[in-house]
Design a protein around this motif. Structure first.
Motif, PDB file in Angstrom:
ATOM      1  N   PRO A  82       1.033  -1.234  -0.115  1.00  0.00           N
ATOM      2  CA  PRO A  82       0.032   0.044  -0.163  1.00  0.00           C
ATOM      3  C   PRO A  82       0.948   1.287  -0.074  1.00  0.00           C
ATOM      4  O   PRO A  82       0.421   2.381  -0.460  1.00  0.00           O
ATOM      5  N   GLN A  83       2.167   1.248   0.196  1.00  0.00           N
ATOM      6  CA  GLN A  83       3.146   2.316   0.410  1.00  0.00           C
ATOM      7  C   GLN A  83       3.139   2.685  -0.971  1.00  0.00           C
ATOM      8  O   GLN A  83       3.190   4.088  -1.429  1.00  0.00           O
ATOM      9  N   PHE A  84       2.885   2.117  -2.096  1.00  0.00           N
ATOM     10  CA  PHE A  84       3.048   2.726  -3.444  1.00  0.00           C
ATOM     11  C   PHE A  84       1.851   2.813  -4.054  1.00  0.00           C
ATOM     12  O   PHE A  84       1.693   3.998  -4.745  1.00  0.00           O
ATOM     13  N   THR A  85       0.546   2.258  -3.610  1.00  0.00           N
ATOM     14  CA  THR A  85      -0.773   2.581  -4.198  1.00  0.00           C
ATOM     15  C   THR A  85      -1.558   3.367  -3.420  1.00  0.00           C
ATOM     16  O   THR A  85      -2.770   3.986  -4.017  1.00  0.00           O
ATOM     17  N   ARG A  86      -1.341   3.514  -2.193  1.00  0.00           N
ATOM     18  CA  ARG A  86      -2.406   4.109  -1.582  1.00  0.00           C
ATOM     19  C   ARG A  86      -2.122   5.546  -0.885  1.00  0.00           C
ATOM     20  O   ARG A  86      -2.828   6.503  -0.398  1.00  0.00           O
ATOM     21  N   LEU A  87      -0.639   5.883  -0.984  1.00  0.00           N
ATOM     22  CA  LEU A  87      -0.181   7.103  -0.221  1.00  0.00           C
ATOM     23  C   LEU A  87      -0.692   8.511  -1.081  1.00  0.00           C
ATOM     24  O   LEU A  87      -1.303   9.212  -0.444  1.00  0.00           O
ATOM     25  N   ILE A  88      -0.342   8.335  -2.217  1.00  0.00           N
ATOM     26  CA  ILE A  88      -0.727   9.779  -3.004  1.00  0.00           C
ATOM     27  C   ILE A  88      -2.443   9.831  -3.076  1.00  0.00           C
ATOM     28  O   ILE A  88      -2.677  11.164  -2.628  1.00  0.00           O
ATOM     29  N   PRO A  89      -3.274   8.789  -3.255  1.00  0.00           N
ATOM     30  CA  PRO A  89      -4.700   9.029  -3.181  1.00  0.00           C
ATOM     31  C   PRO A  89      -5.012   9.531  -1.575  1.00  0.00           C
ATOM     32  O   PRO A  89      -5.925  10.440  -1.528  1.00  0.00           O
ATOM     33  N   GLY A  90      -4.350   9.154  -0.435  1.00  0.00           N
ATOM     34  CA  GLY A  90      -4.559   9.366   0.834  1.00  0.00           C
ATOM     35  C   GLY A  90      -4.316  10.921   0.864  1.00  0.00           C
ATOM     36  O   GLY A  90      -4.673  11.652   1.784  1.00  0.00           O
ATOM     37  N   LEU A  91      -3.213  11.292   0.142  1.00  0.00           N
ATOM     38  CA  LEU A  91      -2.438  12.843   0.334  1.00  0.00           C
ATOM     39  C   LEU A  91      -3.723  13.701  -0.447  1.00  0.00           C
ATOM     40  O   LEU A  91      -4.127  14.732   0.265  1.00  0.00           O
ATOM     41  N   ARG A  92      -4.230  13.191  -1.508  1.00  0.00           N
ATOM     42  CA  ARG A  92      -5.246  13.779  -2.144  1.00  0.00           C
ATOM     43  C   ARG A  92      -6.504  13.869  -1.263  1.00  0.00           C
ATOM     44  O   ARG A  92      -7.072  15.133  -1.261  1.00  0.00           O
ATOM     45  N   LYS A  93      -6.710  13.140  -0.614  1.00  0.00           N
ATOM     46  CA  LYS A  93      -8.145  13.144   0.285  1.00  0.00           C
ATOM     47  C   LYS A  93      -7.847  14.074   1.452  1.00  0.00           C
ATOM     48  O   LYS A  93      -8.751  14.876   1.811  1.00  0.00           O
ATOM     49  N   MET A  94      -6.724  13.960   2.011  1.00  0.00           N
ATOM     50  CA  MET A  94      -6.530  14.788   3.115  1.00  0.00           C
ATOM     51  C   MET A  94      -6.384  16.296   2.858  1.00  0.00           C
ATOM     52  O   MET A  94      -7.111  16.975   3.450  1.00  0.00           O
ATOM     53  N   ILE A  95      -5.862  16.544   1.746  1.00  0.00           N
ATOM     54  CA  ILE A  95      -5.719  18.082   1.196  1.00  0.00           C
ATOM     55  C   ILE A  95      -7.425  18.510   0.924  1.00  0.00           C
ATOM     56  O   ILE A  95      -7.670  19.723   1.225  1.00  0.00           O
ATOM     57  N   ALA A  96      -8.168  17.673   0.252  1.00  0.00           N
ATOM     58  CA  ALA A  96      -9.438  18.170   0.106  1.00  0.00           C
ATOM     59  C   ALA A  96     -10.332  18.092   1.597  1.00  0.00           C
ATOM     60  O   ALA A  96     -11.121  19.004   1.622  1.00  0.00           O
ATOM     61  N   ASP A  97     -10.004  17.395   2.248  1.00  0.00           N
ATOM     62  CA  ASP A  97     -10.852  17.540   3.727  1.00  0.00           C
ATOM     63  C   ASP A  97     -10.300  18.833   4.427  1.00  0.00           C
ATOM     64  O   ASP A  97     -11.057  19.460   4.881  1.00  0.00           O
ATOM     65  N   ILE A  98      -9.030  19.015   4.166  1.00  0.00           N
ATOM     66  CA  ILE A  98      -8.746  20.299   4.805  1.00  0.00           C
ATOM     67  C   ILE A  98      -9.372  21.547   4.264  1.00  0.00           C
ATOM     68  O   ILE A  98      -9.763  22.586   4.886  1.00  0.00           O
ATOM     69  N   ALA A  99      -9.500  21.550   2.834  1.00  0.00           N
ATOM     70  CA  ALA A  99     -10.179  22.710   2.111  1.00  0.00           C
ATOM     71  C   ALA A  99     -11.651  22.657   2.314  1.00  0.00           C
ATOM     72  O   ALA A  99     -12.217  23.880   2.751  1.00  0.00           O
ATOM     73  N   ASN A 100     -12.145  21.416   2.750  1.00  0.00           N
ATOM     74  CA  ASN A 100     -13.703  21.595   3.124  1.00  0.00           C
ATOM     75  C   ASN A 100     -14.034  21.838   4.400  1.00  0.00           C
ATOM     76  O   ASN A 100     -15.160  22.518   4.821  1.00  0.00           O
ATOM     77  N   LYS A 101     -12.912  21.764   5.320  1.00  0.00           N
ATOM     78  CA  LYS A 101     -13.032  22.583   6.924  1.00  0.00           C
ATOM     79  C   LYS A 101     -14.349  21.836   7.374  1.00  0.00           C
ATOM     80  O   LYS A 101     -15.200  22.673   8.057  1.00  0.00           O
ATOM     81  N   GLU A 102     -14.340  20.639   7.308  1.00  0.00           N
ATOM     82  CA  GLU A 102     -15.540  20.204   8.012  1.00  0.00           C
ATOM     83  C   GLU A 102     -15.514  19.824   9.737  1.00  0.00           C
ATOM     84  O   GLU A 102     -14.240  19.919  10.232  1.00  0.00           O
ATOM     85  N   LYS A 103     -16.578  19.902  10.149  1.00  0.00           N
ATOM     86  CA  LYS A 103     -16.445  20.044  11.635  1.00  0.00           C
ATOM     87  C   LYS A 103     -16.997  18.706  12.380  1.00  0.00           C
ATOM     88  O   LYS A 103     -17.911  17.968  11.778  1.00  0.00           O
ATOM     89  N   ALA A 104     -16.324  18.081  13.342  1.00  0.00           N
ATOM     90  CA  ALA A 104     -16.953  16.780  13.814  1.00  0.00           C
ATOM     91  C   ALA A 104     -18.135  16.996  14.893  1.00  0.00           C
ATOM     92  O   ALA A 104     -18.159  18.047  15.392  1.00  0.00           O
ATOM     93  N   GLU A 105     -18.733  15.937  14.993  1.00  0.00           N
ATOM     94  CA  GLU A 105     -19.868  15.861  15.873  1.00  0.00           C
ATOM     95  C   GLU A 105     -19.230  15.873  17.301  1.00  0.00           C
ATOM     96  O   GLU A 105     -18.108  15.334  17.546  1.00  0.00           O
ATOM     97  N   GLU A 106     -20.032  16.099  18.426  1.00  0.00           N
ATOM     98  CA  GLU A 106     -19.377  15.980  20.023  1.00  0.00           C
ATOM     99  C   GLU A 106     -18.960  14.803  20.121  1.00  0.00           C
ATOM    100  O   GLU A 106     -19.669  13.626  19.940  1.00  0.00           O
ATOM    101  N   GLY A 107     -17.932  14.379  20.520  1.00  0.00           N
ATOM    102  CA  GLY A 107     -17.389  13.245  20.897  1.00  0.00           C
ATOM    103  C   GLY A 107     -16.607  12.557  19.747  1.00  0.00           C
ATOM    104  O   GLY A 107     -16.326  11.284  19.862  1.00  0.00           O
ATOM    105  N   LYS A 108     -16.330  13.073  18.592  1.00  0.00           N
ATOM    106  CA  LYS A 108     -15.425  12.654  17.420  1.00  0.00           C
ATOM    107  C   LYS A 108     -14.459  13.674  17.147  1.00  0.00           C
ATOM    108  O   LYS A 108     -14.563  14.704  17.587  1.00  0.00           O
ATOM    109  N   MET A 109     -13.800  13.331  16.164  1.00  0.00           N
ATOM    110  CA  MET A 109     -12.859  14.017  15.482  1.00  0.00           C
ATOM    111  C   MET A 109     -12.903  14.003  14.003  1.00  0.00           C
ATOM    112  O   MET A 109     -13.616  12.753  13.476  1.00  0.00           O
ATOM    113  N   THR A 110     -12.906  14.847  13.249  1.00  0.00           N
ATOM    114  CA  THR A 110     -12.716  14.937  11.606  1.00  0.00           C
ATOM    115  C   THR A 110     -11.274  14.129  11.441  1.00  0.00           C
ATOM    116  O   THR A 110     -10.624  13.884  12.169  1.00  0.00           O
TER     117      THR A 110
END
Length: 489
Positions: free
Chosen positions: A38-66
């Motif tokens: 997975p180091q070769f196949t999953r890291l880049i997609p994971g980075l793209r999703k993380m950047i998208a999540d940062i841009a969306n600035k979602e808020k977590a429900e009480e008792g959870k984290m984004t």
């Protein structure tokens, strides 16, 4: 005291020279093959999703984290004195070649930490409106071994709540006192006040603090390191050569004056690398467990990013700063270099930027240590909840113990504190590694489910879960066992 110190050294020799080198590398290699690299196949997609999540600035429900907050909290624990002081001690005691083995451990550690994160998601629980999870929970709910879960929790509380706090405060006190000429007691009091204020805010304040501070902290340190490397390009190639030569023939460096064996190089590289990225140790799953994601595999991808940032970016920066800038001297025996390893990186910044450089590094180290104390407290608290059912009086008492450990840590010999944390981290890792091997089929099935359902767009983990939940209570219980305790609301 001397007898106790000898005992700690003996335990560390057994753990890190024999048991854990094979166990941690073994589980990393095993899961890498099982998950098809997975180091070769999953890291880049994971980075793209993380950047998208940062841009969306979602808020977590009480008792959870984004997902971003969970990753930031994990990185907060991963990025600490281990990335600066720990890496320097590894180079001092194991030579430049230790850096090679740190990177090797991080590569395979990505598969390990993916496994930890998805298992933490699957077997987490809801206690009084807050999600909790981690190795103790997947050992209890997955392995069905309560005694092993209790053993993990006890070692986790001692490691992350007490001994780990001592390591961080010890490094901060020494660095800040040296750089700014401030009395150690003043640094200790200031650090204790800041930590207390953050801990009083609970999960929400810890998550917000980590999400805000970690990117700035890591970015500033990496940028400073790159400037030093640019200023010392003449020594860059020499430094790279010393790392690869030292990994297999450390005696060839410095005319053999280092007095280092290959075993020492591997031991210190793996030990400090694993202490830095914490893959397989069982710490970071506590934050990944409380992330609010559509599918457990998504948080596994985020967890891999944490290892990439902590070791490939930050630890490698520290290695290059020390080997290229001249603060590491290959003509001095390892036993002598080890005595000054705690300030080695600080010396590199001072050599290149003057007193301002030393102050900059001290500030970076302070924030690194602060975020690690906060992150590790959150992880330790999850285990206190596991052991004592989260009674407010118990949690407040634990906060007092953590602050007391912070103060005591500044008064203890730095070398001995590192020996203590090596021992407790090693003991904590053993039950977690056992669980990862035993539950590896669960990890593979979760990843397969993600590929077949989520990526194809047919059905999400969340929707699939809702369909099962609507059926009979017997099948609802089956869903709880198969898909994890947290999806039930």
């Amino acid at each position: 005291m001397e007898n106790f110190r000898n005992f700690v050294e003996m335990i560390n020799t057994v753990l890190w020279d024999y048991v854990l080198i094979f166990a941690l590398m073994g589980i990393g290699i095993f899961m890498t093959i099982k998950l098809k690299f997975p180091q070769f196949t999953r890291l880049i997609p994971g980075l793209r999703k993380m950047i998208a999540d940062i841009a969306n600035k979602e808020k977590a429900e009480e008792g959870k984290m984004t997902p971003v907050q969970a990753l930031a909290t994990a990185i907060a624990s991963q990025v600490g004195t281990g990335n600066i002081v720990g890496v320097a001690t590894a180079i001092a005691a194991g030579g430049p070649g230790a850096a090679f083995w740190m990177i090797v451990s991080a590569f395979f550690g990505m598969a390990t930490i993916f496994s930890e994160a998805v298992l933490a998601q699957k077997y987490r629980e809801n206690k009084d409106g807050e999600l909790v999870g981690g190795p103790a929970y997947y050992i209890k709910n997955g392995l069905k071994s309560k005694w092993l879960a209790v053993f993990f929790s006890i070692t986790a509380v001692v490691t992350m709540g007490i001994v780990g706090t001592m390591v961080q405060s010890n490094s901060v006190a020494g660095s800040v006192s040296s750089a700014f000429n401030i009395p150690v007691i003043a640094v200790t009091v200031g650090l204790a006040i800041v930590v207390t204020l953050i801990l009083m805010g609970g999960m929400g304040r810890i998550a917000s603090f980590a999400e805000t501070v970690v990117p700035i902290m890591a970015g500033a340190y990496i940028l400073g390191s790159l400037v030093i490397i640019a200023l010392n390009l003449g020594g860059f190639i020499t430094a790279i050569k010393s790392i690869f030569i030292g990994a297999f023939t450390p005696g060839a460096i410095g005319g053999g004056v280092l007095g280092i064996t290959v075993q020492q190089t591997v031991r210190y590289g793996l030990a400090r690398g694993l202490f830095s990225n914490e893959a397989g140790v069982g710490s970071t799953p506590h934050s990944h467990a409380v992330a609010d994601v559509k599918h457990p595999a998504e948080q596994g991808f985020s967890a891999m990013i944490g290892v990439f940032i902590s070791t490939f970016l930050i630890c490698t920066s520290t290695v290059m700063v020390n080997t290229a800038a001249g603060s590491y001297n290959s003509t001095i025996p390892a036993s002598v270099m080890a005595e000054s390893a705690t300030v080695m990186t600080q010396n590199a910044f001072t050599l290149n930027f003057g007193s301002v450089g030393g102050m900059f590094l001290s500030v970076c180290l302070s924030f690194f240590s602060l975020t690690t104390i906060i992150g590790w407290y959150f992880f330790a608290e999850s285990n206190v909840k596991f052991l004592f059912n989260a009674k407010p009086v118990t949690l407040n008492t634990f906060k007092v113990i953590v602050i007391a450990s912070l103060i005591i840590g500044t008064l203890i010999d730095a070398t001995f504190v590192w020996e203590l944390v090596d021992m407790t981290v090693g003991l904590m890792a053993i039950p977690n590694i056992i669980a990862l091997f035993a539950l590896s089929k669960d990890v593979r099935s979760i990843l397969d489910d993600y590929d077949s359902k989520v990526l194809s767009g047919n059905i999400s983990w969340e929707y699939k879960y809702q369909n099962i939940e609507a059926k009979s209570s017997k099948k609802k219980h089956l869903n709880k066992r198969v898909f994890g305790t947290t999806m039930l609301k």
